[in-house]
Scaffold this active site. Structure first.
Site, short mmCIF file in Angstrom:
data_model
loop_
_atom_site.label_atom_id
_atom_site.label_comp_id
_atom_site.label_asym_id
_atom_site.label_seq_id
_atom_site.Cartn_x
_atom_site.Cartn_y
_atom_site.Cartn_z
N ARG A 1 27.99 36.82 -2.16
CA ARG A 1 27.04 35.72 -2.05
C ARG A 1 25.94 35.87 -3.09
O ARG A 1 25.57 36.98 -3.46
CB ARG A 1 26.45 35.72 -0.64
CG ARG A 1 25.51 34.57 -0.35
CD ARG A 1 25.15 34.52 1.12
NE ARG A 1 24.63 35.80 1.60
CZ ARG A 1 24.30 36.01 2.87
NH1 ARG A 1 24.45 35.06 3.76
NH2 ARG A 1 23.82 37.18 3.23
N GLU B 1 28.77 22.11 4.96
CA GLU B 1 28.35 21.55 6.24
C GLU B 1 27.17 20.63 5.97
O GLU B 1 26.18 21.06 5.35
CB GLU B 1 27.94 22.67 7.20
CG GLU B 1 27.64 22.18 8.60
CD GLU B 1 27.26 23.31 9.54
OE1 GLU B 1 27.00 23.02 10.72
OE2 GLU B 1 27.21 24.48 9.10
N LYS C 1 19.66 27.92 4.43
CA LYS C 1 19.21 26.60 4.89
C LYS C 1 18.34 26.71 6.13
O LYS C 1 17.40 25.94 6.30
CB LYS C 1 20.43 25.71 5.16
CG LYS C 1 21.12 25.21 3.90
CD LYS C 1 22.12 24.12 4.17
CE LYS C 1 23.43 24.67 4.64
NZ LYS C 1 24.48 23.63 4.71
#
Length: 548
Positions: A260, A33, A270
């Site tokens: 992760r 993204e 982020k």
């Protein structure tokens, strides 16, 4: 690289798929993204997807998830592409965008509505959250859930035309409000966004699909075979499969999840990085203390060291924290046999070897690397006036008083033993100049307690700045803290003015060098400064005394 290691669970899945369908063409994708910079967690995903494609003679797409105009910016597109190229990867064909498929998303949404599997809801976000319930409380049907198919089609068309204001309505899947999985309690598929222009489609659309709706359909459109993501999307897989099943597509992609990446003393989110920027803890995404790819690049990490890290961390289903020291190990192992050694002085003290003639000059030939002969040799020059590091002269707890003679002895690296005879202090009672007498090496025994120290001749020295970085946080898991600002390391960045040899540039290999006993350094040419500026990538694992 991947073939030389024991196969992980995704490799085994792919090999089984290939065995069951010999004509299968492996296709993966990396779908960031564009709402910030990539970090080392993304690097792991890039490494995984691109290397799987390479290993099994497939392809890997780069697809930007640009479905939320409020978060995405065009500038991040270029940064992401630059990071991927810097890591050494090339995506298949042109980069792709979810916005390229907006017409198709709309048509598939209509299919669900016509099947009675989606409806237009007029609850606001807060109400939807309340109606959805919790892990211990079942959801409640929206009062708009029973709308007829014809009415939903009409309302959805009006949403597309921009008849309704932002937030007035949304399109939801009609699944099961009593499901144990909250993700299946009528998730939102489309929402109205009119107050923000899309950087690519501008004002063409005022309704935008959610990630869950667009992602699986994008995978299908691009013929992705293995949609690999992190474990936080594990629950979303059910919705992923539900959508593909009910829009009647064939050859459905399959989603697989791996753990992760978490690294001690750092944050990778982020959202949290943006928070640090907003609070002015750091200036930008490329701060060398961050584990963004651009931050690591500014710190001096190499693409190979990052890939080596990702390779050794591997793919698992179990969440865990990786020690930061392991990342440092990867850059050390990458640079150790490649870069030359040199001496640098961070905290200079002047030494005058009065027993040498004033015009004394001795050229000393030394190896560029103590263990690798093929890296060649270099020359250093010993003169009467040199600089040494104050930390080598005396320990920081020792106070020198005026008129008190300190008996101090050391061996200059590759040269004489020196003994102090006179010490000159400045007005602050700090050592300014040391007068020493030199002795031949026969006075030095390898097993003696005489310390070997680094030095640079005054005439061959040049001023330099050294940027020294430590972990940004003092706690191992800052992301888990309610107020992570309290755990910021106030000494995580400092700049020291020291000395290097004038010809240091010629001794470096691709802007990298190891300053002995200090660490691996990177000559950052991006820093706008008159002085030479070295950034320390990492300290050495151990400060070993070299007996020479």
């Amino acid at each position: 690289m991947q073939n030389n290691k024991k196969k992980n669970f995704i490799d085994k899945i792919i090999l089984k798929d290939i065995k069951n369908d010999k004509l299968i063409k492996i296709k993966t994708r990396f779908p960031p993204e564009p709402n910030g910079y990539l970090h080392i967690g993304h690097a792991k995903s890039i490494f995984t997807n691109f290397n799987i494609a390479k290993t099994y003679n497939g392809t890997c797409n780069l697809r930007f998830d640009d479905t939320n105009p409020y978060k995405e910016k065009k500038k991040y597109i270029n940064f992401i592409k630059e990071d991927i190229k810097w890591l050494g990867y090339k995506w298949h064909g042109n980069e792709k965008y979810c916005s390229n498929y907006f017409e198709k998303f709309y048509k598939y949404a209509m299919i669900l509505i016509k099947k009675g599997l989606a409806y237009v809801d007029n609850l606001n976000n807060k109400e939807i959250k309340i109606y959805r319930g919790s892990l211990t409380k079942k959801g409640i049907n929206s009062p708009f859930r029973s709308r007829k198919i014809e009415e939903n089609i009409m309302l959805f068309k009006k949403m597309k035309k921009g008849v309704f204001k932002e937030g007035y309505s949304c399109l939801r899947a009609k699944i099961n409000m009593s499901s144990k999985r909250i993700i299946l309690r009528d998730p939102v598929l489309y929402r109205i966004i009119k107050l923000k222009k899309h950087f690519k489609t501008i004002n063409k659309w005022c309704i935008y699909p959610t990630y869950d709706f667009s992602h699986c359909i994008s995978d299908y459109i691009e013929k992705v075979t293995h949609s690999i993501c992190t474990l936080e999307f594990q629950d979303n897989k059910i919705l992923y499969n539900w959508i593909l099943k009910n829009i009647d597509v064939k050859k459905k992609p399959k989603q697989y999840e791996f753990a992760r990446l978490n690294i001690e003393y750092s944050v990778l989110s982020k959202r949290k990085i943006k928070f640090l920027i907003e609070k002015k803890i750091i200036k930008e995404w490329s701060d060398p203390r961050l584990l963004t790819i651009s931050g690591l690049r500014n710190r001096g990490y190499t693409p190979n060291s990052i890939k080596k890290f990702c390779y050794n961390v591997g793919l698992t289903k179990k969440e865990n924290y990786i020690q930061f020291s392991f990342l440092e190990h990867c850059i050390r192992s990458d640079l150790d046999k490649k870069v030359n050694r040199a001496m640098a002085i961070l905290y200079p003290i002047k030494v005058i070897i009065y027993s040498l003639p004033k015009n004394y000059k001795k050229i000393i030939k030394i190896p560029n690397h103590p263990k690798i002969k093929k890296l060649g040799t270099q020359k250093i020059i010993l003169r009467r006036e040199i600089y040494i590091d104050k930390n080598d002269f005396i320990n920081n707890n020792h106070i020198i008083e005026k008129n008190v003679h300190i008996k101090w002895k050391a061996k200059l690296r590759y040269s004489y033993v020196i003994k102090s005879k006179k010490i000159i202090l400045n007005s602050l009672n700090q050592t300014q100049t040391i007068y020493c007498k030199h002795y031949q090496n026969k006075c030095f025994k390898k097993n003696s307690k005489v310390k070997i120290i680094h030095w640079i001749s005054k005439k061959e020295s040049i001023k330099s700045k050294f940027k020294l970085y430590e972990n940004l946080f003092v706690t191992r898991r800052p992301a888990n803290k309610k107020n992570m600002i309290q755990y910021i390391n106030k000494n995580s960045s400092k700049t020291i003015c020291g000395l290097v040899q004038k010809d240091i540039i010629y001794k470096m290999l691709k802007n990298y060098i190891q300053f002995e006993r200090i660490g691996y350094f990177f000559l950052n040419k991006n820093i706008k400064d008159k002085n030479i500026t070295f950034t320390r990538i990492t300290k050495l694992k151990k400060n070993k005394k070299c007996q020479k």
